[in-house]
Every structure is written in C-alpha cells, then in structure tokens.
Design a protein around this motif. Structure first.
Motif, PDB file in Angstrom:
ATOM      1  N   ALA A 288       0.829  -1.202   0.000  1.00  0.00           N
ATOM      2  CA  ALA A 288       0.000   0.000   0.000  1.00  0.00           C
ATOM      3  C   ALA A 288       0.866   1.256   0.000  1.00  0.00           C
ATOM      4  N   ASP A 289       0.565   2.167  -0.913  1.00  0.00           N
ATOM      5  CA  ASP A 289       1.357   3.392  -1.058  1.00  0.00           C
ATOM      6  C   ASP A 289       0.842   4.463  -0.092  1.00  0.00           C
ATOM      7  N   VAL A 290       1.152   4.278   1.176  1.00  0.00           N
ATOM      8  CA  VAL A 290       0.713   5.227   2.203  1.00  0.00           C
ATOM      9  C   VAL A 290       1.366   6.591   1.992  1.00  0.00           C
ATOM     10  N   SER A 291       2.572   6.617   1.450  1.00  0.00           N
ATOM     11  CA  SER A 291       3.277   7.884   1.250  1.00  0.00           C
ATOM     12  C   SER A 291       2.533   8.806   0.285  1.00  0.00           C
ATOM     13  N   HIS A 292       1.648   8.234  -0.546  1.00  0.00           N
ATOM     14  CA  HIS A 292       0.838   9.065  -1.449  1.00  0.00           C
ATOM     15  C   HIS A 292      -0.171   9.901  -0.663  1.00  0.00           C
ATOM     16  N   PHE A 293      -0.635   9.366   0.460  1.00  0.00           N
ATOM     17  CA  PHE A 293      -1.671  10.047   1.239  1.00  0.00           C
ATOM     18  C   PHE A 293      -1.110  10.842   2.414  1.00  0.00           C
ATOM     19  N   VAL A 294       0.048  10.444   2.918  1.00  0.00           N
ATOM     20  CA  VAL A 294       0.617  11.093   4.109  1.00  0.00           C
ATOM     21  C   VAL A 294       1.923  11.771   3.717  1.00  0.00           C
ATOM     22  N   GLN A 295       1.851  13.077   3.530  1.00  0.00           N
ATOM     23  CA  GLN A 295       3.021  13.835   3.104  1.00  0.00           C
ATOM     24  C   GLN A 295       3.827  14.313   4.309  1.00  0.00           C
ATOM     25  N   PRO A 560       3.502  -0.177   5.858  1.00  0.00           N
ATOM     26  CA  PRO A 560       3.485   1.269   6.138  1.00  0.00           C
ATOM     27  C   PRO A 560       2.180   1.753   6.760  1.00  0.00           C
ATOM     28  N   ILE A 561       1.114   0.946   6.693  1.00  0.00           N
ATOM     29  CA  ILE A 561      -0.145   1.350   7.336  1.00  0.00           C
ATOM     30  C   ILE A 561       0.016   1.360   8.851  1.00  0.00           C
ATOM     31  N   ARG A 562       0.851   0.449   9.370  1.00  0.00           N
ATOM     32  CA  ARG A 562       0.928   0.302  10.828  1.00  0.00           C
ATOM     33  C   ARG A 562       2.310   0.557  11.423  1.00  0.00           C
ATOM     34  N   ARG A 563       3.330   0.857  10.580  1.00  0.00           N
ATOM     35  CA  ARG A 563       4.672   1.118  11.112  1.00  0.00           C
ATOM     36  C   ARG A 563       5.275   2.332  10.424  1.00  0.00           C
ATOM     37  N   TYR A 564       5.699   3.308  11.217  1.00  0.00           N
ATOM     38  CA  TYR A 564       6.261   4.531  10.650  1.00  0.00           C
ATOM     39  C   TYR A 564       7.608   4.298   9.967  1.00  0.00           C
ATOM     40  N   PRO A 565       8.498   3.430  10.477  1.00  0.00           N
ATOM     41  CA  PRO A 565       9.766   3.190   9.759  1.00  0.00           C
ATOM     42  C   PRO A 565       9.544   2.749   8.317  1.00  0.00           C
ATOM     43  N   ASP A 566       8.519   1.924   8.070  1.00  0.00           N
ATOM     44  CA  ASP A 566       8.220   1.498   6.701  1.00  0.00           C
ATOM     45  C   ASP A 566       7.867   2.695   5.823  1.00  0.00           C
ATOM     46  N   LEU A 567       7.118   3.632   6.409  1.00  0.00           N
ATOM     47  CA  LEU A 567       6.707   4.821   5.652  1.00  0.00           C
ATOM     48  C   LEU A 567       7.925   5.657   5.264  1.00  0.00           C
ATOM     49  N   THR A 568       8.913   5.774   6.160  1.00  0.00           N
ATOM     50  CA  THR A 568      10.116   6.552   5.819  1.00  0.00           C
ATOM     51  C   THR A 568      10.885   5.905   4.673  1.00  0.00           C
ATOM     52  N   VAL A 569      10.919   4.580   4.643  1.00  0.00           N
ATOM     53  CA  VAL A 569      11.619   3.878   3.559  1.00  0.00           C
ATOM     54  C   VAL A 569      10.867   4.053   2.247  1.00  0.00           C
ATOM     55  N   HIS A 570       9.527   4.014   2.280  1.00  0.00           N
ATOM     56  CA  HIS A 570       8.723   4.261   1.083  1.00  0.00           C
ATOM     57  C   HIS A 570       9.034   5.628   0.494  1.00  0.00           C
ATOM     58  N   ARG A 571       9.174   6.616   1.354  1.00  0.00           N
ATOM     59  CA  ARG A 571       9.441   7.974   0.863  1.00  0.00           C
ATOM     60  C   ARG A 571      10.792   8.066   0.175  1.00  0.00           C
ATOM     61  N   LEU A 572      11.787   7.353   0.705  1.00  0.00           N
ATOM     62  CA  LEU A 572      13.104   7.348   0.057  1.00  0.00           C
ATOM     63  C   LEU A 572      13.018   6.712  -1.330  1.00  0.00           C
TER      64      LEU A 572
END
Length: 762
Positions: A288-295, A560-572
């Motif tokens: 899931a591309d959470v980084s698209h919704f959470v800038q 990335p829906i449930r862990r913030y570290p995953d979201l940071t890696v998605h953004r990179l």
C-alpha cells in the motif's frame, strides 16, 4: 615510592563508598610502614596542591572528584527494592538499589546512580543520586476511601503505598472505580505521595475499563487530533482511482492477499509466476502506497510519527493512521483499485536473487484469502482431493507460492538463519470481552508463504538503498555478546549436547544445536536459553545486519499502514523513483530509530499487560486448577513458568519447594535440591497448580504438583487475593521508614560468671 603513594591514595579516596578519614586513619587503612610516613604525607600535600583532594571537617581528607554516575532505567520490584539497568547493558548488568536509596524515583524513570562500596547477593549496589527524566506523571489505579479521605491504590504495585487525593468523591469517583491519577508529589521513604484524579474510567473488573486502564497507564494516544482527521477527509475527497499518471497499471494482473480472517487493513498483495523456458521465478510484492496520502510535515505525518506504530490490544486496535486511510484509502481491498509501491523481483531456478525493480503502481486484488482457507487448500492438494471453490489460476498461483517458499527457506537455512520453536497461544473471548480459554496459534505453510515474500521484498529494498549509499532506517538485530553465547554453550553442555565451546559465535553451530534439540524433551530449555542470549531487534541507520535472519541488509518496508519506519523507507524509494537522487540525515535517523523502537516496546508491553490482566481474571476463578507449564526463568528466589495453554507467567517461590533445600546454579539456570538432587531448569516442563491470584498487583503464584496421570496431588492451602483484600492490605500497610542500622547484639555467656552481683573495685 612517592608516585606510588600518590596513586594508591587517589585510588582509595575516589572509590565508591569511601568515607572521609584523617591522614592518620588513612595511613593505617593503607598499611603505610613507619619508614614511608614522610613520603605518605608528601603525597597528601601533592594531591592537595593539585586540587585532587582537600581537607574537610575534623581534618578529614575528602576527594574533590565527583563520583562517577551511571545513567540507566529504574525498575522497582515487589518489596520496595529497585534495579537500574545501565544504558546499553543487559539484564546481567543490573545495579541493585536498596529501598532506602531509591529517593522518589519510580519504575521507568531515567536516573543517575552512584555505585556504593561492595556488592550484595543481588549484584553491585548503588544509590540513586538524581532523577534525570520521569517516565510519566500519570498513573492508573483503584479509588478507595478511609477516614473521610480519598486514596488511589496504583495498579501493579508501581507505587507501594496508597496515594492521597484529598476529600472523598473527587471527580465523582466511587470506591472500586478505576481512575487516572496525576501525581503531584512523589512518595519517598518518609512521606507518602499526593495526586489528583483527572479521569474516572468506571468500575473495575469491566473488560472495557481494563482496556482503558492500560491505554491510560501507557499513555497511548487513543484519539486523533481534529487537524489530522480533517486532513484525512480532504485526502479522501481528492483521491481519484482513475488517475494512474506516473503509475504502472497492474489492475488486470492476477493478484491475491492472504491475511487473518478478522483483518481490517490489508497492506500487502502478491503475484508470482515461473518462466519454464528460462527457469526463472518472478515475484511481485505490492505494498500500500501510504506515502501518497501522508506527506512529510503534515498533521497526519506528525501524528503518525509520534505514534510510530499501531497498537494491537486484545479485541481493540489503536491505529497509527485514521481509519479513513488505514481501513479504506490505503487498504488493498478485494476488487478495489488501490495505489501501491511494487517490488518486482526475479530469482533463478535455485532461488538466488538476480534483479529487482521498484515502481509506483496500481492494482486490483483478484481474491482475498485468509490463512485457514489456504491451509485447507494445501491439505486437500496433498491428499489429492478436489478443490471447487478456488479458481484454477489461483490454485496454480498458490502452489507456485508454496514451491517458491520452500526453496527460499532452504536457502536461508544454508545461510545460517536461526529459527526458534516457541509455543504461541491465542486467547478466546466471550461476547463481553472476558477470556474463555485459549488455543495454540498456528504458523504453518499458509503463513510462511506470505512471510517469505515479505522478507524477500524487505531485503531487496534494503539492498537497493545500500547500493545508493543513502542512510535509512534499517531493522537491525545485533550479534549476541560472545560471553552470553559462552554461557549458553556451558548450559547446553551440561544437558549433554556436544558443542565446541571455543567457537561460541559460530551461527551454524547454534543452528545445529536447535535442530538437535527438536526431537528431545529438553527442546524448550535450549530454545529459551538461546532466546535469552540474543539481543533485541531495533530500528537504526547502523549497518549491523539482522543476526537471526542471517541477512546483511534488512529493513521494514511491507507494513506502512501500521509502522512509521516502513513509511520513511517508502518515501526514500519514491524520491529516488521520481528524481533519480536521494539523501537523508543520519543524525536525525538515529533519533527517529530510537523513538520508533521505544514506541514499539511500549505497544508490546501494553499488549502483554492487558493479556495478563485478562488471564489473571480468568484464573482467579480457577484456584487449584492444574496446568502443564514450561520454566521460562530461574532465579535464586524461585522459578517462573508459563502454562503451555496460557501465555501468562507465574512464580513458583523457592519457599514452596518443601521437599528439599534448593540452591541456585547461575551457570546452568537451575535450582538443585541439596539431598535429592532434584532439578528445576530453564525450559523444563513441570506440572503446577494455581495457588494464588492477585489481579490487583498482577501477581500469579503456582505450586509444583505431581503429574496428574499419577493420581497424586500434594495437600496444602490454596489462597486468593481478590481486589478488596489487596486494597485493604495496602491501606493497612505501614509507611516505609528510613532504614536503620541494626543494633549490635551483646552475647552473654549461658552460665553466670563467678562473682556475679558483687561490686568490682575501681
């Protein structure tokens, strides 16, 4: 000799526990010979000139150097004593703090400790000199009244004495209610604590109130800010599933998800195929591309960063992101177009990774499976039974997933992965939230096919970012301390295993040890001992690899829906996809990694705490019931064990082992009977009965019994400590006073000396 006395004198006056003494007393203490007295006095004068020592009251020599202070986290145990674990140390490095030396420090506080002279049987002794950081000022407890005054008995014995909260009925609290307490004055040895009630949660022993109590006790944010909720609504309003600009269209591909039957958010999906001509595997993992919704920098991002993880409590989930995103926009629901980050991996016929691509995509899940469905499908396939409710194409994909997984797991084993076999139990609940029993959780091939695909994707992403030479939040599992591994090998040698104690860090030896124990009755003893030797996995930009997985580059990317570290890696990855360049601030990542690791531990502790409350409540009605249990910890005062059917630790006190006098062997984690040589060892299986349950203080006592199949059960009283008993006991308990030195005993002869009663001459 002059320099020697300077060094000896300075070493003596700066050691922990030194009490100021006169030069004459110091000379005697250091056994200065008469011929060296002048040199000793010269050494004192030299150190005074240097400012290293000074004269104090009564001409006593004092050190001007401040004692070395050790920073660590305090845990207050039952009985009022404490233990401080220095930063970066393991359990073996704990410093014992007597009750009188705690000051007003509380469990969880970060403190500075001054080491005291000598050791106790519980380890090096210390005195808390300063509280550096309070873990919390908010506590949860049970409200009660006495002598027209209100008190709160804090849960789990975190504060031993009742906390005074003023006049009765504050905030409308009634005796027996669970309340939230804000501590104003922290208790010490000679005065009690004071606080105010900030919230009344409701009557104790309610499942809903128990859940709220744990949420408040761990200070877990339950509700989202209005700004974050409004931002989520705006993101939802702007979402256009038909606009796939800049994304690869996977919506026509055959894609499936496999999750628990009661899952609400779905953040990973899979497709797989095998090219028969090239003999290559192609595995696509869509996240899931959470980084698209959470800038970055938005209200949603700030709240997600602060929470760092979703919290999973029994029958309740506190999500990291508002449900409009976590359960809707970003959730990969069957039949819905969803935006994803896709890892497209290629492997050769043996499962060796060849190439990976990373693209922004869009998918439409063809079929949602739950684990039980997939497990049943594999069983039918093995039994050659027909399967009519799954499309043939999906059946073929499930079979390919199993084949790929078994091949990859074999490769991981060859690389030295360590797989611990530990019993995991899931609770069963009634409609009103009470525990109604439990069952062993299943981790069969239906779970492993998902786990393997996620592990492969995590490694592929981490390897790519490592190649780009950019710092990122890795999931690291440092190698164990060689000393701990040496202790482990000493322990298993005593069990009869053949190991090479000269190579304790050889992971393949550990792997062989786990395999050798798999068919022996002491399997759990070995697995528990190894688990205790391992360090805890954390988030960090340090390139230390993942020891248990035998993986050089590893990160969390797939949730990335449930862990913030995953979201940071998605953004990179997204930044690199869009610009071809990427950078990061490593110093900021260090702080973020520590925060995310801490929030992960908080979530785990909160879950464990609520499970324990529910289980203690369940066992309070089952006093005298007999359970098969595994010994999970052995100490000088007894051993802890966990029933194989219930995930809760109980204590068998050494005083309850009435058949013999037992002594503790620290090397082998064993209690050994002096006469009988009977042993209670880490990982052993024992039969115990529930002897005492104290829900209020979170205590469970077991007592060893004979195997029920033998028809023998020792006699003895079985007691229960209910909520009311605990409250009354706490109110009756006298306040602690400062520790006094025991008076010296005068020993008199058994018979009267001659001349007794006659006056002696002057």
């Amino acid at each position: 000799m002059r320099t020697t006395w300077v060094e000896q004198l300075l070493e003596h006056v700066t050691q922990p526990g030194y009490k100021p003494q006169t030069p004459k007393a110091l000379g005697k203490r250091l056994q200065v010979p008469a011929s060296q007295k002048n040199a000793f006095r010269d050494a004192i004068r030299q150190l005074i000139r240097e400012g290293s020592i000074t004269y104090g009251k009564n001409h006593e020599i004092r050190s001007t150097q401040k004692p070395e202070l050790i920073k660590g986290t305090l845990r207050v145990a039952s009985g009022g004593i404490g233990f401080v674990r220095p930063e970066g140390a393991s359990r073996d490095g704990d410093i014992f703090i007597p009750a009188f030396a705690l000051g007003d420090a509380m469990t969880g506080d970060t403190v500075a400790v001054e080491l005291a002279k000598g050791r106790s049987r519980l380890g090096p002794r210390g005195i808390i000199s300063q509280v550096l950081e309070r873990s919390t000022t908010q506590f949860v407890g049970t409200y009660t009244e006495k002598a027209q005054q209100g008190y709160v008995i804090v849960d789990a014995g975190v504060i031993a004495e009742p906390v005074h909260v003023g006049d009765p009925g504050a905030k409308g609290a009634k005796p027996g209610d669970k309340v939230v307490l804000e501590l104003i004055r922290y208790p010490t040895m000679d005065r009690g604590g004071e606080g105010v009630i900030t919230e009344v949660l409701g009557p104790a022993n309610s499942a809903t109130v128990e859940t709220l109590s744990v949420i408040r006790a761990f200070n877990i944010p339950e509700h989202f800010s209005p700004e974050a909720l409004e931002e989520a609504r705006q993101v939802a309003a702007r979402f256009d599933e038909t606009n796939l600009a800049g994304r690869r269209d996977f919506t026509k591909d055959l894609i499936l998800t496999i999750d628990p039957i009661d899952a609400k958010d779905f953040d990973d999906a899979i497709s797989i195929r095998f090219d028969t001509s090239r003999k290559h595997w192609y595995v696509n993992v869509h996240i899931a591309d959470v980084s698209h919704f959470v800038q970055p920098g938005t209200a949603l991002d700030k709240e997600a960063r602060e929470r760092a993880t979703s919290v999973y409590l029994p029958q309740k989930v506190i999500p990291m992101l508002p449900e409009i995103i976590s359960n809707h926009l970003a959730s990969l629901q069957e039949g819905q177009v969803r935006f994803v980050q896709s890892v497209l991996m290629e492997f050769d016929a043996s499962g060796e990774p060849i190439h990976s691509d990373f693209v922004r995509g869009a998918i439409k899940v063809s079929k949602r499976f739950h684990y039980e469905q997939v497990s049943e499908f594999y069983q039918k396939q093995d039994n050659k039974e027909p399967v009519e409710d799954i499309h043939p194409d999906l059946q073929q994909m499930l079979l390919l997933m199993r084949q790929f997984t078994l091949m990859r797991r074999k490769r991981r084993y060859q690389q030295g992965v360590l797989e611990l076999s530990m019993p995991e139990v899931e609770l069963d609940y009634t409609d009103d939230g009470k525990v109604d029993g439990a069952h062993l959780s299943v981790n069969d091939i239906s779970h492993q096919v998902i786990e393997e695909c996620m592990l492969s994707a995590n490694e592929a992403v981490a390897t790519k970012l490592d190649q780009l030479d950019v710092p990122f939040l890795r999931r690291i599992h440092p190698a164990p301390d060689p000393v701990k591994l040496e202790d482990l090998l000493t322990f298993v040698s005593a069990l009869g295993y053949e190991v090479n104690r000269k190579t304790p860090t050889d992971r393949f030896q550990l792997q062989r040890l786990l395999k050798a124990s798999s068919k022996r009755p002491d399997q759990f003893a070995v697995h528990y001992a190894l688990l205790r030797s391992l360090k805890q996995a954390v988030y960090s930009p340090k390139d230390e690899g993942h020891y248990a997985l035998a993986s050089k580059d590893y990160c969390h990317y797939t949730s990335p829906i449930r862990r913030y570290p995953d979201l940071t890696v998605h953004r990179l990855i997204t930044r690199w996809q869009l610009t071809g360049r990427v950078k990061n601030d490593e110093r900021e990542l260090v702080n973020l990694g520590e925060h995310c690791s801490e929030m992960e531990r908080r979530a785990d502790k909160a879950e464990q705490e609520l499970i324990k409350i529910r289980l203690l409540d369940y066992l309070s009605d089952k006093l005298g019931s007999v359970w098969k249990a595994i010994i999970t910890g052995v100490e000088s005062f007894g051993f802890f064990c966990t029933p194989t059917q219930l995930p809760v630790d109980g204590l068998v006190r050494i005083a309850a082992l009435a058949d013999d006098y037992y002594h503790y062997d620290e090397t082998t984690h064993t209690l050994i009977g002096t006469r009988s040589k009977n042993r209670y060892r880490l990982g052993d299986t024992v039969w115990v009965e529930v002897a005492r349950v104290d829900v209020y203080r979170r205590r469970l006592d077991f007592r060893v019994v004979d195997d029920p199949s033998k028809g023998i059960k020792p006699a003895g009283a079985v007691t229960s400590a209910c909520e009311e008993e605990a409250v009354e006991e706490a109110l009756r308990r006298p306040r602690r006073t400062k520790e006094r030195k025991p008076k010296k005993k005068t020993f008199r002869p058994a018979t009267k000396p001659k001349g007794k009663g006659k006056k002696r001459g002057k």
